[in-house]
Motif scaffolding. Structure first.
Motif, mmCIF file in Angstrom:
data_model
loop_
_atom_site.group_PDB
_atom_site.id
_atom_site.type_symbol
_atom_site.label_atom_id
_atom_site.label_comp_id
_atom_site.label_asym_id
_atom_site.label_seq_id
_atom_site.Cartn_x
_atom_site.Cartn_y
_atom_site.Cartn_z
ATOM 1 N N GLY A 160 -18.629 17.416 -24.393
ATOM 2 C CA GLY A 160 -18.033 18.499 -25.167
ATOM 3 C C GLY A 160 -17.353 18.056 -26.438
ATOM 4 O O GLY A 160 -16.521 18.778 -26.975
ATOM 5 N N ILE A 161 -17.680 16.859 -26.950
ATOM 6 C CA ILE A 161 -17.076 16.411 -28.198
ATOM 7 C C ILE A 161 -18.008 16.753 -29.353
ATOM 8 O O ILE A 161 -19.175 16.359 -29.344
ATOM 9 C CB ILE A 161 -16.792 14.893 -28.140
ATOM 10 C CG1 ILE A 161 -15.674 14.640 -27.137
ATOM 11 C CG2 ILE A 161 -16.403 14.365 -29.506
ATOM 12 C CD1 ILE A 161 -15.508 13.200 -26.768
ATOM 13 N N ASN A 162 -17.469 17.479 -30.297
ATOM 14 C CA ASN A 162 -18.274 17.899 -31.446
ATOM 15 C C ASN A 162 -18.415 16.713 -32.400
ATOM 16 O O ASN A 162 -17.498 16.363 -33.132
ATOM 17 C CB ASN A 162 -17.562 19.063 -32.136
ATOM 18 C CG ASN A 162 -18.398 19.655 -33.237
ATOM 19 O OD1 ASN A 162 -19.344 19.023 -33.722
ATOM 20 N ND2 ASN A 162 -18.064 20.868 -33.629
ATOM 21 N N LEU A 163 -19.586 16.080 -32.379
ATOM 22 C CA LEU A 163 -19.762 14.827 -33.115
ATOM 23 C C LEU A 163 -19.533 15.000 -34.599
ATOM 24 O O LEU A 163 -18.831 14.221 -35.231
ATOM 25 C CB LEU A 163 -21.168 14.276 -32.875
ATOM 26 C CG LEU A 163 -21.489 13.803 -31.471
ATOM 27 C CD1 LEU A 163 -22.872 13.192 -31.440
ATOM 28 C CD2 LEU A 163 -20.480 12.808 -30.980
ATOM 29 N N ASN A 194 -10.248 17.528 -24.303
ATOM 30 C CA ASN A 194 -10.341 18.152 -25.626
ATOM 31 C C ASN A 194 -10.607 19.637 -25.536
ATOM 32 O O ASN A 194 -10.148 20.410 -26.347
ATOM 33 C CB ASN A 194 -11.515 17.545 -26.402
ATOM 34 C CG ASN A 194 -11.130 16.237 -27.026
ATOM 35 O OD1 ASN A 194 -10.182 15.632 -26.585
ATOM 36 N ND2 ASN A 194 -11.854 15.843 -28.035
ATOM 37 N N ARG A 195 -11.415 19.979 -24.552
ATOM 38 C CA ARG A 195 -11.870 21.363 -24.468
ATOM 39 C C ARG A 195 -10.820 22.273 -23.844
ATOM 40 O O ARG A 195 -10.878 23.478 -24.000
ATOM 41 C CB ARG A 195 -13.120 21.427 -23.598
ATOM 42 C CG ARG A 195 -14.335 20.853 -24.223
ATOM 43 C CD ARG A 195 -15.547 21.644 -23.786
ATOM 44 N NE ARG A 195 -15.736 21.653 -22.348
ATOM 45 C CZ ARG A 195 -16.334 20.677 -21.686
ATOM 46 N NH1 ARG A 195 -16.751 19.630 -22.309
ATOM 47 N NH2 ARG A 195 -16.491 20.770 -20.400
ATOM 48 N N PRO A 243 -25.373 19.993 -27.715
ATOM 49 C CA PRO A 243 -24.836 19.609 -26.399
ATOM 50 C C PRO A 243 -23.365 19.959 -26.213
ATOM 51 O O PRO A 243 -22.964 20.415 -25.146
ATOM 52 C CB PRO A 243 -25.040 18.097 -26.368
ATOM 53 C CG PRO A 243 -26.185 17.848 -27.248
ATOM 54 C CD PRO A 243 -26.129 18.892 -28.321
ATOM 55 N N HIS A 244 -22.560 19.760 -27.279
ATOM 56 C CA HIS A 244 -21.127 20.024 -27.067
ATOM 57 C C HIS A 244 -20.836 21.496 -26.890
ATOM 58 O O HIS A 244 -19.916 21.869 -26.178
ATOM 59 C CB HIS A 244 -20.294 19.412 -28.186
ATOM 60 C CG HIS A 244 -20.523 20.019 -29.533
ATOM 61 N ND1 HIS A 244 -19.875 21.139 -29.941
ATOM 62 C CD2 HIS A 244 -21.352 19.662 -30.532
ATOM 63 C CE1 HIS A 244 -20.290 21.447 -31.153
ATOM 64 N NE2 HIS A 244 -21.186 20.570 -31.538
ATOM 65 N N SER A 245 -21.662 22.359 -27.505
ATOM 66 C CA SER A 245 -21.448 23.795 -27.297
ATOM 67 C C SER A 245 -21.859 24.198 -25.888
ATOM 68 O O SER A 245 -21.204 25.021 -25.248
ATOM 69 C CB SER A 245 -22.265 24.611 -28.296
ATOM 70 O OG SER A 245 -22.339 23.983 -29.527
ATOM 71 N N ILE A 246 -22.954 23.590 -25.400
ATOM 72 C CA ILE A 246 -23.388 23.908 -24.043
ATOM 73 C C ILE A 246 -22.335 23.430 -23.052
ATOM 74 O O ILE A 246 -21.983 24.144 -22.113
ATOM 75 C CB ILE A 246 -24.764 23.267 -23.766
ATOM 76 C CG1 ILE A 246 -25.823 23.961 -24.630
ATOM 77 C CG2 ILE A 246 -25.116 23.381 -22.293
ATOM 78 C CD1 ILE A 246 -27.208 23.390 -24.506
ATOM 79 N N ALA A 247 -21.784 22.234 -23.292
ATOM 80 C CA ALA A 247 -20.713 21.743 -22.428
ATOM 81 C C ALA A 247 -19.537 22.718 -22.457
ATOM 82 O O ALA A 247 -18.911 22.985 -21.439
ATOM 83 C CB ALA A 247 -20.264 20.355 -22.885
ATOM 84 N N GLY A 248 -19.267 23.263 -23.648
ATOM 85 C CA GLY A 248 -18.151 24.192 -23.790
ATOM 86 C C GLY A 248 -18.337 25.482 -23.015
ATOM 87 O O GLY A 248 -17.369 26.158 -22.680
ATOM 88 N N GLU A 299 -21.139 13.692 -26.562
ATOM 89 C CA GLU A 299 -21.529 15.048 -26.928
ATOM 90 C C GLU A 299 -21.680 15.913 -25.678
ATOM 91 O O GLU A 299 -21.287 17.077 -25.662
ATOM 92 C CB GLU A 299 -22.833 15.006 -27.722
ATOM 93 C CG GLU A 299 -23.035 16.233 -28.569
ATOM 94 C CD GLU A 299 -24.213 16.104 -29.496
ATOM 95 O OE1 GLU A 299 -25.040 15.186 -29.296
ATOM 96 O OE2 GLU A 299 -24.316 16.938 -30.403
ATOM 97 N N VAL A 358 -10.830 12.363 -21.572
ATOM 98 C CA VAL A 358 -11.791 12.568 -22.652
ATOM 99 C C VAL A 358 -12.236 14.020 -22.728
ATOM 100 O O VAL A 358 -12.383 14.594 -23.801
ATOM 101 C CB VAL A 358 -13.013 11.649 -22.434
ATOM 102 C CG1 VAL A 358 -14.167 12.086 -23.280
ATOM 103 C CG2 VAL A 358 -12.636 10.229 -22.746
ATOM 104 N N VAL A 359 -12.420 14.597 -21.555
ATOM 105 C CA VAL A 359 -12.942 15.949 -21.494
ATOM 106 C C VAL A 359 -11.862 16.961 -21.863
ATOM 107 O O VAL A 359 -12.151 18.096 -22.208
ATOM 108 C CB VAL A 359 -13.491 16.214 -20.094
ATOM 109 C CG1 VAL A 359 -14.162 17.555 -20.002
ATOM 110 C CG2 VAL A 359 -14.469 15.126 -19.734
#
Lengths: 240, 345
Positions: free
Chosen positions: B206-209, A107-108, A75-80, B203, A104-105
């Motif tokens: 975009g947070i890499n858990l 980070n990216r 999920p985090h890669s897709i969000a990225g 997640e 929070v977001v």
């Protein structure tokens, strides 16, 4: 439909464990458009979204984002890659302030300047968030929390915004206000995939619609077409 | 502002440390050191158990690992070579390292084991994770007890040099507290807090858990291991049994009493528990009250009172003393404001 599609689901089947929930769903979100996914409770709308966001991996079929296969990514890669997600029931982080929720977001986002621009953009879309930026988000009203959830998905300036039931539990006035803002967001170049039960609102602002039942897409077309299709309008959309 | 405030704060602290070091009576000094060590343990445990909501009971094992690693480095050569017959590499037996390298080596080894501890967190959630970490604690103790050639088994180690003093303990404690307050305002800290609240959503945002779980455990265990090393060099012996569930329970009580997820809460909790344990345990042994009457031995008094305190606080304030809030400038302002209102009335 438009030739340039941003997100494409090609006969995707998915579900939980061994249980298949959605079967051979194909849908297409063209760049710069609002597409809506309609249907009653429990027909697989949220499962479709969860498959797109990568929370569950599809059993079969292909998921293409900008022509790239994203099935199986975390999920985090897709969000990225530029997919913003506003979940059903808002799920804001109650013990953080509105501003921190938006951070929070961040980070990216590597550049502080771009982040500040995006933040400013979110505040112009939802002026209420700017006014309440240092209030604990638990203490905000339902409508404000929904704005915050959408704003949080937008701070990274995604290419595609996935919205799960933004009208859930909100007063008609607020729903109207949010619908207007969605159009505004879309005009800024963000494509939107809207999952809704409030078919009337969704069809007013969307360019194209899919109707799901029992885990499958049973009808799709432009909003006018769907509204004219008597049987669909009656049975699935609750509009007379 | 910038960094100029450090030029005031650091010499100020150093001066206070110097004064305390010179003039504080022994008993109170030990209490202050134990408070400092407990602060290190509680604040670092708060990173995982409070912020990231990865409730670990395995930190005792981490202290044990760090403690033994440091012990092999700091124990006097005569003790290691002559009294014990340990199957250690000869360079380790024939040297006695200063405290700082031992502290860092132990801390890093603790951090390495912490990342191992974080691995079950990838698959397990909630209670299941808690049980896995508890298992880690038991496993480390059992292994250490059953490897007498290397660790001297349940007999433990003695003859530690008394390295621990106020400089080491409180410099590390204050560094950790400062670090945590900075983290609270940073992406890293927020990512942990958000992950603790709603892992799936974090997640999606975009947070890499995996990355953040490993970081959280690495950082937390680094400081926990250092806390363990400081403790060993204060009480001057090391028995594997000590690091069992009892110790972990104490530290968990500190952060629960103070408020899970609050740095200031962890410090307050550490102060309360240290006071409780250190003041009650002499009473537990029984003593004569100025020759007037005898107080009998009340074994188990500390544990009993501690549990009673925990229950009382959780009934009165279910979220702990501080809740999830922090004691910072705004709370000082609030208190001052409340006082001013009272005086006006």
């Amino acid at each position: 439909m438009s030739n340039e599609s941003l997100l494409q689901l090609d006969t995707v089947s998915s579900g939980y464990g061994k249980k298949t929930i959605i079967r051979e769903v194909s849908l297409d979100v063209p760049a710069g458009k609002i597409v809506t996914l309609l249907g009653a409770n429990g027909v697989g709308k949220t499962t479709t979204l969860r498959t797109i966001t990568g929370q569950i991996a599809p059993f079969a079929g292909r998921l293409l984002f900008q022509g790239r296969d994203i099935s199986g990514l975390k999920p985090h890669s897709i969000a990225g890659l530029g997919v913003g997600y506003s979940p059903e029931g808002r799920r804001i982080f109650g013990n953080l302030t509105a501003y921190e929720n938006l951070l929070v977001v961040a980070n990216r986002i590597k550049s502080k300047k771009i982040f500040r621009e995006n933040l400013q953009w979110v505040y112009t879309l939802f002026p209420r968030l700017g006014e309440r930026s240092h209030q604990l988000s638990d203490t905000m009203s339902g409508g404000e929390q929904q704005m915050l959830a959408i704003g949080r998905a937008l701070v990274s300036k995604p290419m595609l915004l996935l919205l799960d039931e933004p009208s859930l539990g909100l007063a008609p006035m607020v729903v109207k206000q949010i619908a207007e803002t969605l159009v505004e967001i879309n005009q800024a170049g963000v494509s939107i995939l809207l999952v809704e039960q409030n078919a009337k609102m969704a069809l007013q602002i969307s360019h194209y619609a899919y109707v799901m039942d029992n885990g499958q897409v049973i009808q799709h077309g432009s909003c006018e077409e769907l509204l004219q299709d008597k049987s669909i309008a009656d049975i699935y959309l609750g509009i007379r | 502002m910038g960094y100029s405030k450090f030029f005031i704060v650091i010499p100020g602290l150093a001066f206070i440390f110097y004064l305390l070091d010179q003039f504080l009576p022994n008993f109170w000094m030990t209490l202050l050191l134990l408070f400092g060590i407990n602060t290190i343990l509680a604040v670092s445990l708060n990173l995982t158990n409070g912020w990231a909501n990865l409730f670990s009971l395995g930190h005792g094992g981490i202290m044990l690992v760090g403690g033994y690693a440091a012990a092999f480095l700091t124990l006097p050569v005569s003790f290691k070579r002559d009294l014990l017959d340990l199957a250690l590499p000869s360079f380790m037996v024939n040297m006695q390292a200063p405290f700082l390298p031992a502290l860092l080596a132990g801390g890093l080894l603790g951090a390495a084991f912490g990342t191992v501890l974080a691995l079950p967190a990838m698959r397990l959630k909630g209670l299941y994770f808690l049980l896995a970490t508890l298992g880690f604690n038991f496993i480390t103790i059992t292994i250490v007890e059953n490897l007498p050639q290397i660790t001297n088994g349940p007999m433990g180690l003695r003859q530690f040099p008394a390295h621990t003093n106020i400089w080491w303990v409180w410099s590390i404690a204050i560094l950790l507290i400062y670090l945590c307050f900075r983290l609270r305002k940073s992406f890293f800290g927020r990512a942990l807090i958000v992950m603790g609240q709603d892992q799936d959503l974090a997640e999606h945002l975009g947070i890499n858990l995996l990355k953040y779980k490993v970081y959280a455990f690495g950082l937390s265990c680094f400081f926990t291991a250092m806390g363990g090393i400081l403790w060993i060099h204060l009480i001057l012996n090391l028995y594997p049994k000590v690091f069992g569930i009892h110790l972990v329970f104490n530290v968990v009580t500190m952060i629960v009493i103070g408020g899970l997820g609050s740095i200031s809460g962890a410090i307050i909790g550490a102060a309360i528990i240290t006071g409780f344990v250190e003041i009650l345990s002499p009473i537990e042994e029984g003593f004569s009250f100025f020759g007037l009457f005898e107080v009998p031995r009340l074994l188990g008094l500390t544990t009993l009172m501690l549990s009673a305190a925990l229950i009382t606080i959780l009934i009165l304030r279910p979220a702990g003393i501080m809740g999830r809030k922090e004691f910072d400038r705004s709370s000082i302002r609030r208190i001052l404001g409340a006082l001013r209102l009272k005086t006006k009335e």
